[in-house]
Scaffold this motif. Structure first.
Motif, mmCIF file in Angstrom:
data_model
loop_
_atom_site.group_PDB
_atom_site.id
_atom_site.type_symbol
_atom_site.label_atom_id
_atom_site.label_comp_id
_atom_site.label_asym_id
_atom_site.label_seq_id
_atom_site.Cartn_x
_atom_site.Cartn_y
_atom_site.Cartn_z
ATOM 1 N N PRO A 246 32.028 31.309 -0.362
ATOM 2 C CA PRO A 246 31.107 30.458 0.417
ATOM 3 C C PRO A 246 29.632 30.779 0.155
ATOM 4 N N VAL A 247 29.345 32.024 -0.200
ATOM 5 C CA VAL A 247 27.944 32.399 -0.455
ATOM 6 C C VAL A 247 27.434 31.684 -1.712
ATOM 7 N N VAL A 248 28.257 31.648 -2.717
ATOM 8 C CA VAL A 248 27.858 30.962 -3.956
ATOM 9 C C VAL A 248 27.776 29.453 -3.708
ATOM 10 N N ARG A 249 28.731 28.950 -2.914
ATOM 11 C CA ARG A 249 28.679 27.508 -2.599
ATOM 12 C C ARG A 249 27.396 27.165 -1.868
ATOM 13 N N GLU A 250 26.995 28.064 -0.968
ATOM 14 C CA GLU A 250 25.784 27.809 -0.192
ATOM 15 C C GLU A 250 24.571 27.663 -1.112
ATOM 16 N N GLN B 129 20.516 23.581 -3.074
ATOM 17 C CA GLN B 129 19.869 22.698 -4.053
ATOM 18 C C GLN B 129 19.936 21.248 -3.574
ATOM 19 N N VAL B 130 21.091 20.892 -2.974
ATOM 20 C CA VAL B 130 21.278 19.514 -2.506
ATOM 21 C C VAL B 130 20.346 19.228 -1.336
ATOM 22 N N ARG B 131 20.253 20.208 -0.405
ATOM 23 C CA ARG B 131 19.425 19.997 0.786
ATOM 24 C C ARG B 131 17.940 19.967 0.459
ATOM 25 N N GLU C 94 18.902 25.373 -13.862
ATOM 26 C CA GLU C 94 18.321 24.215 -14.567
ATOM 27 C C GLU C 94 18.003 23.060 -13.621
ATOM 28 N N ALA C 95 18.239 23.254 -12.316
ATOM 29 C CA ALA C 95 18.234 22.136 -11.359
ATOM 30 C C ALA C 95 16.990 21.256 -11.447
ATOM 31 N N ASP C 96 15.847 21.870 -11.704
ATOM 32 C CA ASP C 96 14.593 21.104 -11.743
ATOM 33 C C ASP C 96 14.611 19.985 -12.773
ATOM 34 N N SER C 97 15.340 20.214 -13.856
ATOM 35 C CA SER C 97 15.308 19.232 -14.933
ATOM 36 C C SER C 97 16.512 18.289 -14.920
ATOM 37 N N LEU C 98 17.383 18.448 -13.923
ATOM 38 C CA LEU C 98 18.606 17.627 -13.875
ATOM 39 C C LEU C 98 18.610 16.692 -12.662
ATOM 40 N N ALA C 99 19.343 15.563 -12.802
ATOM 41 C CA ALA C 99 19.598 14.714 -11.633
ATOM 42 C C ALA C 99 20.686 15.365 -10.779
ATOM 43 N N GLY C 100 21.546 16.125 -11.438
ATOM 44 C CA GLY C 100 22.612 16.790 -10.709
ATOM 45 C C GLY C 100 23.669 17.316 -11.654
ATOM 46 N N ILE C 101 24.751 17.785 -11.043
ATOM 47 C CA ILE C 101 25.872 18.306 -11.838
ATOM 48 C C ILE C 101 27.067 17.385 -11.658
ATOM 49 N N LEU C 102 27.702 17.094 -12.766
ATOM 50 C CA LEU C 102 28.887 16.241 -12.750
ATOM 51 C C LEU C 102 30.106 17.132 -12.980
ATOM 52 N N PHE C 103 30.757 17.529 -11.880
ATOM 53 C CA PHE C 103 31.934 18.387 -11.961
ATOM 54 C C PHE C 103 33.131 17.563 -12.425
ATOM 55 N N TYR C 104 34.037 18.203 -13.155
ATOM 56 C CA TYR C 104 35.288 17.511 -13.452
ATOM 57 C C TYR C 104 36.038 17.246 -12.139
ATOM 58 N N ARG D 95 26.031 29.012 -12.222
ATOM 59 C CA ARG D 95 24.728 29.549 -11.817
ATOM 60 C C ARG D 95 23.650 29.174 -12.828
ATOM 61 N N ALA D 96 24.029 29.172 -14.097
ATOM 62 C CA ALA D 96 23.057 28.785 -15.131
ATOM 63 C C ALA D 96 22.623 27.330 -14.932
ATOM 64 N N LEU D 97 23.569 26.482 -14.522
ATOM 65 C CA LEU D 97 23.221 25.075 -14.287
ATOM 66 C C LEU D 97 22.305 24.942 -13.076
ATOM 67 N N VAL D 98 22.576 25.741 -12.058
ATOM 68 C CA VAL D 98 21.718 25.704 -10.867
ATOM 69 C C VAL D 98 20.290 26.113 -11.253
#
Lengths: 140, 270
Positions: free
Chosen positions: A84-88, A93-95, A65-75, A60-63
């Motif tokens: 599913p609510v958190v995934r949404e 952010q992607v949409r 930060e979304a404005d300043s990132l190109a994205g998240i690189l998950f392992y 959630r902390a990374l989300v």
């Protein structure tokens, strides 16, 4: 005019078991760094998710930060939230922004609605094959 | 009276697969030609080929233009070319859709990365010693769709140890466990079957069968692709969903079933 600074990718790893395996953080970071190098991505340091079951505080902390990132690189896709609510919130952010999720182990990318559907299908089948061998109709 | 659900040709394919562990079938010629054309087009950008070279001559005689030492680099170039084209995996599925439905089902997961084997005549550098894919972590619920792009026969093909003989070896595996791959092959050599699969035909086989290839002693190059499929909801091996397989034909009934929640008798708070 100066060059627009390239936005970076924040890594996301975990300190708990994932997909039935415990993967040392050093190994998770090696996989992420290798992926970033091969794809020419500006890699920022990884955030480490807390070990409590299903906790997504760091994500959630990374989300946030979304404005300043190109994205998240998950392992791995195993680090996606089970809820599913958190995934949404991630999919939103992607949409709605120029924001992409990449998964280093599986070399998968979620960058648009089509990618979201494909990832949800993958999670559905994984849940059905790994966790729901019986006829489970109770609320989750 | 016995109820029969399978049609005659379906039953025949199922019986053969159950008895032998493999079944061959005819392919849609237009789809196959389209795949061969894509590889030929890719080759033109990778290699310096004569302008008047025909597609057939290219496939049969590629060893004339590529030295063995360069083969793996060229092969990887073709694989990148195939994997970079998002229409190739759907095309491969379409080629084998009916027999896959008969042998595996219609709700499938498909291997993500496409493979290509190119075996030059007399080349000992591209051999696949005898093995079963299950021994290296693949789920025994998978099948391989083996697609020759040229006529495959004798040593220009692959061999398999049919199901009854594979079962016999597995039941007495301790007898073979200490042997080298070559000694193991010599021990089963009399029972292996070389797959005669002319261009225009495909093969589905169970990769739990012991199989492999030998030096291609024929005059032309062998080209083949192998792609694994499995029933979407059957158990996965260490080649996992996401990493190695992706769902391709998730059916709506499964989506509804997964989304269903037991109704609650409690009134919802407004």
């Amino acid at each position: 005019m100066g060059e627009v600074p390239k936005r970076g990718w924040r890594g996301y790893i975990s300190s708990r078991e994932q997909g039935g395996h415990f993967i040392p953080q050093r190994v998770q970071n090696l996989v992420i760094r290798d992926y970033a190098a091969r794809h020419g991505l500006l890699f920022l340091l990884s955030a480490v998710e807390y070990y409590m079951d299903d906790c997504t505080m760091m994500l959630r902390a990374l989300v946030d930060e979304a404005d300043s990132l190109a994205g998240i690189l998950f392992y791995s896709t195993h680090l996606l939230p089970k809820d599913p609510v958190v995934r949404e919130q991630l999919w939103q952010q992607v949409r709605e922004r120029d924001f992409t999720l990449r998964f280093a182990l599986e070399e998968l990318v979620v960058a648009d609605a089509q990618g979201i559907t494909a990832m949800e299908d993958l999670l559905l089948v994984r849940d059905l094959t790994e966790n729901r061998s019986d006829f489970d109709l109770v609320d989750r | 009276m016995t109820e029969t659900f399978f049609e005659a040709d379906e039953q025949q394919a199922i019986d053969q697969y159950l008895q032998q562990g493999f079944v061959s079938f005819e392919l849609d010629a237009t789809l196959l030609d389209s795949l061969r054309e894509r590889l030929f087009t890719g080759a033109r950008s990778l290699l310096d080929l004569p302008a008047d070279l025909s597609v057939d001559a290219f496939f049969d005689q590629i060893h004339t233009w590529v030295p063995v030492a360069d083969l793996n680099r060229v092969r990887l170039g073709f694989i990148r070319h195939l994997n970079g084209d998002p229409s190739v995996r759907p095309l491969l599925y379409r080629l084998a859709k009916q027999p896959l439905g008969w042998i595996v089902g219609n709700e499938l997961a498909m291997q993500r990365s496409l493979n290509l084997s190119i075996q030059f005549p007399k080349d000992a550098s591209s051999l696949l010693p005898l093995h079963s894919d299950v021994w290296s972590g693949n789920s025994p619920y998978e099948v391989v769709f083996w697609l020759p792009l040229v006529d495959c026969y004798a040593t220009k093909s692959m061999y398999v140890l049919p199901k009854p003989q594979t079962d016999a070896v597995l039941a007495d595996f301790g007898r073979y466990a200490d042997l080298s791959a070559e000694a193991f092959f010599q021990a089963i050599k009399a029972d292996v079957v070389w797959m005669e699969v002319p261009r225009g035909h495909g093969l589905i086989f169970w990769h739990g069968l012991i199989h492999g290839n030998r030096i291609n002693e024929e005059n032309d190059t062998r080209w083949s692709m192998n792609t694994r499929f499995k029933s979407l909801l059957s158990p996965y091996g260490t080649k996992e969903l996401g990493e190695s397989f992706l769902p391709i034909t998730l059916r709506p009934a499964t989506r509804f079933g997964y989304a269903y929640r037991k109704p609650s008798i409690h009134k919802r708070e407004s």
